[in-house]
Structure formats: structure tokens, C-alpha cells
Scaffold this active site. Structure first.
Site, PDB file in Angstrom:
ATOM      1  N   ARG A  46       0.882  -1.322  -0.152  1.00 37.71           N
ATOM      2  CA  ARG A  46      -0.042   0.193  -0.004  1.00 37.71           C
ATOM      3  C   ARG A  46       0.834   1.239   0.093  1.00 37.71           C
ATOM      4  NH1 ARG A  46      -3.173  -1.291   5.088  1.00 37.71           N
ATOM      5  NH2 ARG A  46      -1.269  -1.767   5.774  1.00 37.71           N
ATOM      6  N   ASP A 183       7.082 -22.623   7.226  1.00 34.06           N
ATOM      7  CA  ASP A 183       7.844 -22.864   8.619  1.00 34.06           C
ATOM      8  C   ASP A 183       9.272 -22.869   8.417  1.00 34.06           C
ATOM      9  OD1 ASP A 183       9.065 -24.107  11.055  1.00 34.06           O
ATOM     10  OD2 ASP A 183       7.182 -24.357  11.604  1.00 34.06           O
ATOM     11  N   HIS A 184       9.797 -21.856   8.494  1.00 39.24           N
ATOM     12  CA  HIS A 184      11.567 -21.856   7.912  1.00 39.24           C
ATOM     13  C   HIS A 184      12.264 -22.504   8.762  1.00 39.24           C
ATOM     14  CE1 HIS A 184      12.237 -19.006  11.380  1.00 39.24           C
ATOM     15  NE2 HIS A 184      13.329 -19.200  11.174  1.00 39.24           N
ATOM     16  N   ASP A 241       4.782 -18.448  19.219  1.00 38.96           N
ATOM     17  CA  ASP A 241       5.849 -17.658  18.467  1.00 38.96           C
ATOM     18  C   ASP A 241       6.843 -18.783  17.715  1.00 38.96           C
ATOM     19  OD1 ASP A 241       7.044 -15.580  17.050  1.00 38.96           O
ATOM     20  OD2 ASP A 241       8.527 -15.662  18.430  1.00 38.96           O
ATOM     21  N   HIS A 246       7.564 -24.311  14.899  1.00 36.52           N
ATOM     22  CA  HIS A 246       8.920 -24.531  14.782  1.00 36.52           C
ATOM     23  C   HIS A 246       9.171 -25.745  15.639  1.00 36.52           C
ATOM     24  CE1 HIS A 246       9.192 -21.105  12.777  1.00 36.52           C
ATOM     25  NE2 HIS A 246       9.506 -20.173  13.598  1.00 36.52           N
TER      26      HIS A 246
HETATM   27  C1  BG6 Z   1      10.550 -16.606  14.212  1.00 37.50           C
HETATM   28  C2  BG6 Z   1      10.179 -16.107  15.362  1.00 37.50           C
HETATM   29  O1  BG6 Z   1       9.697 -17.242  13.580  1.00 37.50           O
HETATM   30  O2  BG6 Z   1      12.052 -17.321  14.491  1.00 37.50           O
HETATM   31  C3  BG6 Z   1      11.234 -15.197  16.374  1.00 37.50           C
HETATM   32  O3  BG6 Z   1       8.846 -14.961  15.225  1.00 37.50           O
HETATM   33  C4  BG6 Z   1      12.172 -15.788  16.331  1.00 37.50           C
HETATM   34  O4  BG6 Z   1      10.829 -14.633  17.336  1.00 37.50           O
HETATM   35  C5  BG6 Z   1      12.825 -16.600  15.017  1.00 37.50           C
HETATM   36  O5  BG6 Z   1      13.214 -14.846  16.435  1.00 37.50           O
HETATM   37  C6  BG6 Z   1      14.038 -17.391  14.880  1.00 37.50           C
HETATM   38  O6  BG6 Z   1      14.556 -17.945  13.909  1.00 37.50           O
HETATM   39  P1  BG6 Z   1      15.941 -18.331  13.796  1.00 37.50           P
HETATM   40  O7  BG6 Z   1      16.102 -19.071  12.406  1.00 37.50           O
HETATM   41  O8  BG6 Z   1      16.912 -17.177  13.963  1.00 37.50           O
HETATM   42  O9  BG6 Z   1      16.158 -19.563  14.656  1.00 37.50           O
END
Ligand code: BG6
Length: 497
Positions: A46, A183-184, A241, A246
Site C-alpha cells: 500500500r 515454517d522456516h 511464536d 518450529h
Molecule cells: C521466528 C520467530 O519465527 O523465528 C522469532 O517469530 C524468532 O521470534 C525466529 O526470533 C528465530 O528464527 P531463527 O532462524 O533465527 O532461529
């Protein structure tokens, strides 16, 4: 795998995630020659930006690409920047997308990207349904000529109920195989390696059960606090979170049965079964005994005065939201009956580390009782980050008379395998979605199964009697009460810095 010509449309393109993660990931895919011949990125948001403004912002002026661009060939960088376009959606995401459709058609014919589309929703979740509906109204979701995929960021829901609502909403416009829930952590090499460790070797899997494993411990620690995300975090907390997504994803890979094969549906079927076999805690006494939450307090950390959680911007000064969560639970199935799992996640710990520790049982008959080596020290430690790798701890004989036993380490570092670029989580996941591989994305039923377990804990923490949020000093390993969760001779393994 083949990456077909396509267009990637990013909603929320002026936001932080686009600049911080997505554009650098796409740049690295470009550098690694993973992008298809005909490809463009259309950023949508936006803010009133031109294509050039957008390129300037996420490429040339971006602090997240600075290192990559340093010394890079100008024409090469321009080749990348020229793939990026921007469309201003005006005041509201809930609007008529006919202009957007016209823009997509124009770009597609100019660049020969065809009708394969990925929509990446890097927006707050309350916009997912609105965006999906408006795309659908313009026929932009129909898979007649080319495929259409949608990637959604976390948080996926706020509770079981809202996650279900979100799934239902998306399912009105997209079929489940078109939906990619990111979900990274699943994009991390070491998380994927859990599958290989277990199912490509014959030395671990025979021991991977209640007969040999005493307990499983998973630690996810971050040294940072809530940073600039106090407003979001205070409504979320560590359980929503990190744990619901994760950490339960990691748990599912540790717990699951061998899949029939390596494809997305087979692996995800087993993960759902694993998540569904976690015993849900419902009564207050069980929840009281097995769940601990904490909040970091102001402290001097390595000479730096660090704020307490309640003093952070955007956080309610009387907040009870947890920045630390430790949960003990059991998995009710043949493989894991009676094996406790201890899982914790927290901010403002002494170091940043994620690891899975498999604690093996002591030998049934101990011959070397005076060994000086605690037999309970047989461990397999899977280091998810940093120092990605695996460490096995076992006893060896100390040279000399008698049988003195000492602890030895068998240590493997990923970095010893290759000095070539290892894809970051976002690179890997984006490329998978571009190729239509959903193995490393969460399916609707996985997300819901994870919420089924988490929901009663959240409810108890919000409404239960005798619930406390324990304080812990920033820079320490969490509240002392969490030590009592682990019974007997064991303690949390607190990895060094
Ligand atoms: C995110 C969370 O999904 O993962 C954050 O929202 C967190 O709060 C982060 O800091 C951690 O990711 P990584 O890859 O640095 O362990």
C-alpha cells in the site's frame, strides 16, 4: 528438478520480511542460476512506490544485500533488479484487483512468464482470506492454463479455532495442494537431516525407541530479546511464536515412523500421526506440573544493561506473556510409550542455540560401576544451529591399568562437507515452492494437530489457577523451576557459548 517459467507476486512487499529474507533469497537463487528463464517478481503493497523506488529500496539501498552487492558486477545486479516490479494497491488490500490483473497480464506477456503464479502473502494473517477472495474474483486462482500456488507466512492462527477458520477460508479459494504454509525451520538443512540420520542409516533407527532412549530434550534459545516486535510478541508469547510451529515440527521429525517414501504426502502423513500421538494435557494438575513459563528481567549482560521484558516497547507493563516456555510431555504410541520429552524455547538466554538431545538409557547391567564416567552420558546431540552438525558422546577406556572410563566425543560439523554456498531456509523453501514440492511445508492437518496440543496449555496459562510467570534474569538459562521439570539424575543440557 525443473523450475517452470512463472511470476512471483509478493503481497506486503514494502514490509521487513521482503527486504530481509525474500529478496536476498531470490538474489541468491538468481546467482546460483536456479531461476527459470522467464521470471519476474511483482511486489504489492500500500505504499506509493514506482518500480524504480522498489528496486532502489530492496536491492541497491538494502542493508540486507550490502555484502552480496559489494564488488558484484553492475550489469549482473541490474539484471536482477530489472526482474522486480511494484504495484501500489492503494489504501486497502480489500479492493478491486482488476488493475492488478491487468498489470499481471501485461508483465506476463512482456516477459513470457505464462500463467504459472505464486502468491506470497507476507502480510498479517487477517488479510489472507481477503487477498485470496479478491484474487479469486479476478479469476487469478484458476488453474486452467498454468498452476497457481499460495505461500502463507506464520503465525498460522492464534489458536486451534482460528487456525481452522484460516484453513477453511483459504480452502474456499485454493485446494490444499496449492497452499504452502511456511515454517522456516523446515528449510534448515539440519532439520531435514533428522530424516536422513534416522532413515538413511541402520545404526540409529534400531535404537530410536523406548527400549534404548531415556528421554528426549530439545532446546531453542535466543540471546536477543523481543527486539522491535514487542507489540506483536506480547499478544503471542513463546508458545505461539516458536513452540506451536518450529519446535513441534522438529518434534514430529524426531517422533515420526519411517515414511513409505520421500514424497510430500508420505512424509507429512507420518508427521501428522506423530503430532496426533502427543498426549494432550487437559487437567489443571497435569498442566501445572508439566508446563513452565517465564519472563526475562532486566540484567547486566556482558557489561550491557538489558531491559526486562515488561519494559520493552509495545509490551504491557503488567504483561504475563511468556518469553520462556518449557513443556514436558509424552507420546502415546508403541515406539515412545513412557519416554518423556522436554522441550523449551526462550529469548534472552546466554547464547543462541537450537539442539535436539537424544539421551540413551544406561546399560542394563553395569560392570564398570567405579568408572568415574556416568553411564548416563550416552547422548546423540543434533546441533540445528549454530555449528550445524552432530555430536555423539560415549565412554572409552582410559589407557592404563584397570577399567577407568572416560567420556569421548565423536563430532561432525556440516561445514566440513562443503565450502560451497549452503542455501538459507528461505532460498530452499522458495525454490521448492517454485518447483511444486511441498515436502517442507506444513499441511493443514499438521498445523491443526499442533494447535490441538498447544491450545489447552494456552488456555490454562490464561485462565488456570495457580499459574505463574516466573522471572529469570536476562542472559541466564531461564527460571529455576524449570530445572524441577527434569527428574532424577538428569539436568537440562546448557550448551556453551
Ligand atoms: C521466528 C520467530 O519465527 O523465528 C522469532 O517469530 C524468532 O521470534 C525466529 O526470533 C528465530 O528464527 P531463527 O532462524 O533465527 O532461529
Amino acid at each position: 528438478n525443473k523450475t517452470e517459467n512463472q511470476m512471483l507476486v509478493i503481497f506486503g512487499a514494502s514490509g521487513d520480511l521482503t527486504a530481509r529474507k525474500l529478496i536476498p533469497a531470490i538474489f541468491n537463487l538468481y546467482k546460483g542460476k536456479h531461476l527459470p528463464k522467464n521470471f519476474v517478481v511483482l511486489g504489492i503493497s500500500r505504499s506509493n512506490l514506482s518500480d524504480e523506488d522498489f528496486r532502489q529500496r530492496v536491492v541497491y539501498d538494502s542493508q540486507y544485500l550490502k555484502d552480496e552487492l559489494n564488488g558484484a558486477n553492475d550489469a549482473f545486479v541490474k539484471g536482477f533488479a530489472d526482474m522486480l516490479y511494484y504495484e501500489d494497491l492503494g489504501d486497502n488490500y480489500d479492493t478491486d484487483y482488476s488493475g492488478l490483473r491487468a498489470r499481471i497480464e501485461k508483465l506476463s506477456s512482456a516477459h513470457g512468464t505464462g500463467s504459472n503464479m505464486i502468491y506470497y502473502l507476507s502480510t498479517p494473517p487477517n488479510l489472507y482470506e481477503i487477498i485470496a477472495k479478491n484474487l479469486s474474483d479476478q479469476d487469478l486462482t484458476r488453474e486452467e492454463n498454468g498452476w497457481k500456488r499460495i505461500i502463507v507466512e506464520k503465525p498460522f492462527g492464534y489458536s486451534l479455532e482460528t487456525a481452522k477458520e484460516l484453513n477453511d477460508a483459504l480452502h474456499k479459494y485454493f485446494e490444499e495442494p496449492q497452499i504452502y504454509r511456511i515454517d522456516h525451520y523446515l528449510g534448515k538443512e539440519t532439520v531435514q537431516n533428522l530424516l536422513v540420520t534416522r532413515f538413511a542409516n541402520s545404526i540409529f533407527e534400531p535404537l530410536w525407541n523406548r527400549n534404548y532412549i531415556h528421554h528426549v530434550e530439545i532446546t531453542n534459545a535466543e540471546s536477543v530479546g523481543v527486539e522491535k516486535r514487542g507489540g506483536y510478541y506480547d499478544k503471542s508469547g513463546a508458545l505461539r511464536d516458536m513452540f506451536q510451529n518450529h519446535l513441534l515440527q522438529i518434534v514430529s521429525l524426531v517422533v515420526m515412523e519411517p515414511p513409505i517414501g520421500p514424497n510430500a504426502e508420505e512424509i507429512r502423513n507420518e508427521k501428522v500421526k506423530a503430532l496426533k500421538s502427543i498426549r494432550i494435557m487437559r487437567d489443571e494438575e497435569t498442566l501445572y506440573k508439566n508446563t513452565i513459563r517465564g519472563q526475562y528481567l532486566a540484567a547486566d549482560v556482558n557489561g550491557e544493561q538489558v531491559k526486562g521484558y515488561r519494559e520493552e516497547d509495545g509490551v504491557d507493563p503488567e504483561s504475563t506473556t511468556e518469553t520462556y516456555a518449557a513443556i514436558k510431555f509424552f507420546v502415546d504410541n508403541w515406539r515412545w510409550a513412557d519416554v518423556p520429552f522436554y522441550v523449551r524455547t526462550a529469548k534472552r538466554m546466554p547464547t543462541k542455540v537450537t539442539e535436539v538431545v537424544i539421551h540413551f538409557k544406561t546399560p542394563h547391567h553395569q560392570i564398570f560401576k567405579d568408572a568415574g564416567f556416568a553411564n548416563k552420558d550416552n547422548k546423540l546431540i543434533i546441533r540445528v544451529q549454530p555449528d550445524e552438525g552432530m555430536l555423539m558422546k560415549f565412554g572409552v577406556k582410559v589407557p592404563g591399568q584397570g577399567f577407568k572410563v572416560e567420556r569421548a566425543n565423536l563430532d561432525f560439523y556440516y561445514s566440513s562437507l562443503t565450502d560451497t554456498h549452503v542455501m538459507t531456509a528461505y532460498e530452499r523453501l522458495l525454490l521448492d515452492a517454485m518447483q511444486g514440492d511441498a515436502t517442507l511445508y506444513a499441511r493443514a492437518d499438521e498445523v491443526e494437530a499442533a494447535w490441538e496440543f498447544v491450545d489447552p496449555i494456552l488456555d490454562y496459562w490464561a485462565n488456570g489457577k495457580e499459574v505463574r510467570t516466573y522471572g529469570y534474569s536476562a542472559g541466564m538459562w531461564g527460571p529455576q523451576n524449570a530445572d524441577d521439570l527434569i527428574e532424577g539424575l538428569y539436568m537440562w543440557r546448557n550448551p556453551g557459548k
